[in-house]
Design an enzyme around this catalytic site. Structure first.
Site, PDB file in Angstrom:
ATOM      1  N   ASP A  77      -9.233 -21.061  -8.244  1.00  7.03           N
ATOM      2  CA  ASP A  77      -9.586 -21.110  -6.811  1.00  7.03           C
ATOM      3  C   ASP A  77      -9.059 -22.366  -6.080  1.00  7.03           C
ATOM      4  O   ASP A  77      -8.653 -23.362  -6.732  1.00  7.03           O
ATOM      5  CB  ASP A  77     -11.222 -20.799  -6.744  1.00  7.03           C
ATOM      6  CG  ASP A  77     -11.518 -20.259  -5.736  1.00  7.03           C
ATOM      7  OD1 ASP A  77     -12.711 -19.925  -5.442  1.00  7.03           O
ATOM      8  OD2 ASP A  77     -10.791 -20.271  -4.409  1.00  7.03           O
TER       9      ASP A  77
HETATM   10  C1  GLC Z   1     -11.674 -19.606  -1.113  1.00  4.07           C
HETATM   11  C2  GLC Z   1     -12.223 -18.730  -2.150  1.00  4.07           C
HETATM   12  C3  GLC Z   1     -11.687 -17.694  -2.933  1.00  4.07           C
HETATM   13  C4  GLC Z   1     -10.533 -17.233  -1.988  1.00  4.07           C
HETATM   14  C5  GLC Z   1      -9.616 -18.472  -2.069  1.00  4.07           C
HETATM   15  C6  GLC Z   1      -8.298 -18.183  -1.272  1.00  4.07           C
HETATM   16  O1  GLC Z   1     -12.178 -21.112  -1.313  1.00  4.07           O
HETATM   17  O2  GLC Z   1     -13.431 -19.383  -3.193  1.00  4.07           O
HETATM   18  O3  GLC Z   1     -12.889 -16.595  -3.041  1.00  4.07           O
HETATM   19  O4  GLC Z   1     -10.082 -16.197  -2.555  1.00  4.07           O
HETATM   20  O5  GLC Z   1     -10.494 -19.629  -1.404  1.00  4.07           O
HETATM   21  O6  GLC Z   1      -8.785 -17.929   0.005  1.00  4.07           O
END
Ligand code: GLC
Length: 734
Positions: free
Chosen positions: A259
């Site tokens: 993430d």
């Molecule tokens: C965010 C989220 C995740 C998302 C990623 C890209 O912080 O936790 O769910 O897919 O970043 O935007």
């Protein structure tokens, strides 16, 4: 073991790659929003960029792919990632709302449409479905979840994967899905996002891992590791999770992405002392692509030089990336061909979004304060003057909900517009927002709102939460209606005019203080583009509400966590044990109270149970029968029943089947959902419903954390929500 054609192609390509090119495949970077900075051109030309996130200008995406294909040494195409969580241009209800429809078919259709629309922007990878089990409404991301139950979440999560990926990932308009956030993110302490999670392995396996297991078995193309600290080891550096569970036990062959900067955050957690060490821990755990941060690209060569990681380990990560790109067909067709993709917001897409919004709405209350007949559905001929009150009545942006990057408010049908569209000609609608926002505490317009309410045949309040009050990092310790909304309802309740409350929100709200001050309550979540017309049609009976809660509604936030599939404890709460704090005798002796699992100041039941939802129709359940009361482990069995619609209204009913395993090598929940069916029952008719089950459906992770079916006594019940009685006994025998 035979090698698939895709694996063969990936291995052949890998054999030609330099170490720099290999490391380049492990890096995802952010797009620049419609243009391509020189550093990105050069990075792609040198093979140092595997994926770009958040670029949705098609010409720019096609140019990025052209640079990768034609100007880099090996021509490896790019993964183009975007959070397409509940729609791209046509916005569907938030996932928690979609879950309230209890319809895998609807969820799959919504994901299919989202895939087709996002593919028009060159997107080939979405970071959805979010299948975290969410049992804490303080947590803002409950809005993105599919609710509290592993069975429902698994069924809907698999359907979403199928919708995004279709049957063949390489077809035009199919995009790679991503099971996230692996794992246990919904158990963040105190409902604060990114916070610590401590989940015993047995609960992890029996609850939180379940939807991810089924997503893996359904062929989801990727997984995303969670931000959170999981039992002392953050998921993005957790070998037990990413290697033992995902790769060894489940034999998952797809791609794992971290993430956003969660690899870099391993140092913040205190799992590592440097970005280099974070890179080592994440690579050893099996993160294939690093999202946004650059620990891999900055440190991996040094780690190899210092023999802290082997190039062969890097090869394994690169293979997962290359295989995904081959599976997507990107080597054959990296450019987006618009001619084969349907237009944004076309009639079919909007109709599907309206259906999803309509079937997501949950009727929580339908009565009249003066004891007359229920207020809903409203009669168009009798309703000549309507007071529409509340800021969310006329806000096409807020109704879209959280995690909407590409949807636009101008395409929304607001609640006010929806009402105007369907009422009879000449019907007078007076609108008073009262508040500037859902958080507003200004009461100056209360008198005006009361005045139009007094003049109206019905007042329809559109209250709840703005979209920003739920979603990532938007957690609340108090989940009442925000601002002065409770005060407004209190103030308007002095009127004898019937009051209907429509709540738009991203979570369960603690609305107990106001339920007796209004007549009817419709929970619409954040219903998306077509929310306004979907709601209006329900209010006036052109559609019948059929949604059921995918998550428990607490009476007060102090009850959290509260969910239906709880353990019995040694002293379960019961009416006899409940003594309200106001009834406790003064100087009561220590052991004089109920001595059970209750609070003194709140009844132990929820305000609304998981699976609860009213209808305009009236259903009755008859003749629940099980095929055998002694079932040999390893065999199938069936449960049949009849559902009667006693009303004059054709309607859907979501029939739910729950079991209880009375004794286990570990304690078992007092109820577990093991089946559901949305059935259409015509007025004054009866339908037969049949559930086909197998003893494997009753398996759980036992005292040894092994998946097992244990002989013993069970109870079963079928009904309209999780408060039903389990009144059919059966036994599993070896
Ligand atoms: C965010 C989220 C995740 C998302 C990623 C890209 O912080 O936790 O769910 O897919 O970043 O935007």
């Amino acid at each position: 073991m035979t090698t698939s054609p895709i694996e063969t192609k990936a291995m052949q390509l890998l054999s030609k790659m330099t170490l720099d090119e290999k490391l380049g495949q492990l890096s995802q970077t952010c797009g620049a929003g419609g243009h391509i900075p020189q550093y990105l051109v050069e990075g792609i030309q040198k093979g140092r960029v595997s994926s770009v996130i958040n670029e949705v200008d098609l010409a720019t995406v096609n140019e990025l792919q052209r640079i990768a294909k034609e100007e880099s040494r090996l021509g490896i195409p790019l993964l183009i990632g975007r959070d397409v969580i509940h729609g791209f241009k046509t916005i569907f209800p938030i996932p928690l709302g979609q879950a309230a429809a209890w319809s895998p078919e609807l969820v799959e259709k919504g994901a299919r449409i989202a895939a087709l629309e996002s593919a028009r922007a060159g997107v080939n990878w979405t970071f959805a479905p979010m299948i975290d089990i969410a049992r804490d409404p303080r947590w803002g991301r409950i809005a993105e979840s599919l609710g509290e139950d592993p069975f429902l979440c698994s069924q809907l999560g698999v359907a979403m994967v199928k919708g995004f990926q279709s049957d063949d990932l390489s077809t035009n308009g199919a995009i790679a899905a991503c099971a996230k956030h692996f794992v246990g993110y919904g158990a963040s302490e105190s409902g604060r996002d990114y916070n610590t999670t401590n989940i015993p392995e047995n609960e992890l396996r029996n609850v939180h891992l379940q939807p991810f297991y089924f997503a893996a078995k359904s062929g989801v193309a990727s997984f995303m590791s969670s931000f959170s600290d999981l039992n002392g080891v953050p998921a993005s550096g957790n070998q037990w999770l990413l290697k033992q569970i995902l790769r060894d036990e489940w034999q998952y062959k797809g791609l794992v992405v971290s993430d956003w900067e969660s690899i870099k955050e391993l140092k913040v957690h205190g799992l590592s002392a440097s970005d280099k060490d974070s890179a080592r821990l994440a690579a050893k755990a099996g993160i294939d692509i690093e999202m946004q941060s650059t620990c891999y690209i900055d440190n991996m060569k040094a780690l190899i030089d210092e023999s802290k990681i082997q190039e062969s380990e890097i090869d394994s990560l690169v293979l997962n990336v290359l295989q995904t790109k081959f599976a997507l067909g990107l080597f054959d067709q990296a450019y987006t061909d618009l001619s084969t993709l349907p237009a944004y917001l076309n009639h079919e897409h909007l109709s599907a979004a309206k259906e999803a919004a309509q079937k997501s709405c949950v009727l929580l209350q339908n009565q009249s304060r003066n004891g007359a007949s229920p207020i809903l559905p409203l009669n168009k001929n009798d309703t000549k003057r309507i007071a529409v009150i509340g800021p969310l009545a006329n806000d096409g942006y807020e109704q879209l909900g959280t995690w909407v990057f590409d949807g636009e408010e101008q395409h929304s049908i607001s609640c006010l517009s929806g009402l105007k569209e369907i009422v009879n000609e000449g019907t007078e609608i007076k609108f008073e927002p009262v508040f500037a926002s859902s958080r507003d505490k200004d009461t100056q317009q209360f008198e005006k709102a009361l005045s139009i309410t007094e003049q109206a045949d019905v007042a329809i309040l559109f209250l709840g939460e703005e979209s920003i009050l739920s979603g990532e990092a938007h957690c609340r310790s108090n989940i009442d209606l925000p601002g002065a909304q409770n005060e407004l309802i209190e103030y308007l309740s002095q009127s004898s005019t019937p009051i209907v409350l429509v709540i738009l929100a991203g979570r369960p709200l603690t609305i107990q203080p106001i339920v007796n001050k209004i007549d009817s309550i419709l929970y619409a979540w954040h219903p998306g583009t077509m929310g306004g017309i979907a709601i209006a049609e329900i209010l006036f009976g052109d559609a019948c509400p059929s949604g059921k809660l995918p998550v428990t509604f607490p009476r007060v936030v102090g009850q959290v966590p509260i969910y239906y599939a709880q353990k019995n404890s040694g002293r379960p709460a019961a009416e006899w044990s409940y003594v309200h704090i106001d009834d406790v005798p003064q100087r009561a002796p220590q052991t004089s109270l109920g001595m059970a699992a209750t609070h003194l100041d709140t009844h132990f039941t929820p305000l609304y149970s998981f699976g609860f939802g009213l209808s305009y129709a009236e259903f009755a359940y008859h003749d629940v029968n099980i095929s055998d009361n002694k079932i040999v482990i390893g065999e199938s069995f069936s449960v049949t029943l009849k559902v009667e619609n006693k009303s004059e209204i054709d309607a859907d009913e979501i029939v739910q089947l729950y079991i209880r395993d009375l004794v286990g090598s570990v304690t078992r929940p007092v109820k577990e959902l093991k089946g559901f069916q949305r059935v259409y029952v015509k007025a004054k008719s009866i339908v037969n419903v049949n559930f086909e089950l197998h003893t494997d459906d009753l398996a759980f992770y036992d005292i040894n954390n092994k998946l097992n079916v244990e002989a013993g006594d069970f109870l079963l019940g079928v009904g309209k929500d999780s408060s039903l009685e389990l009144n059919v006994a059966f036994e599993l025998i070896n």
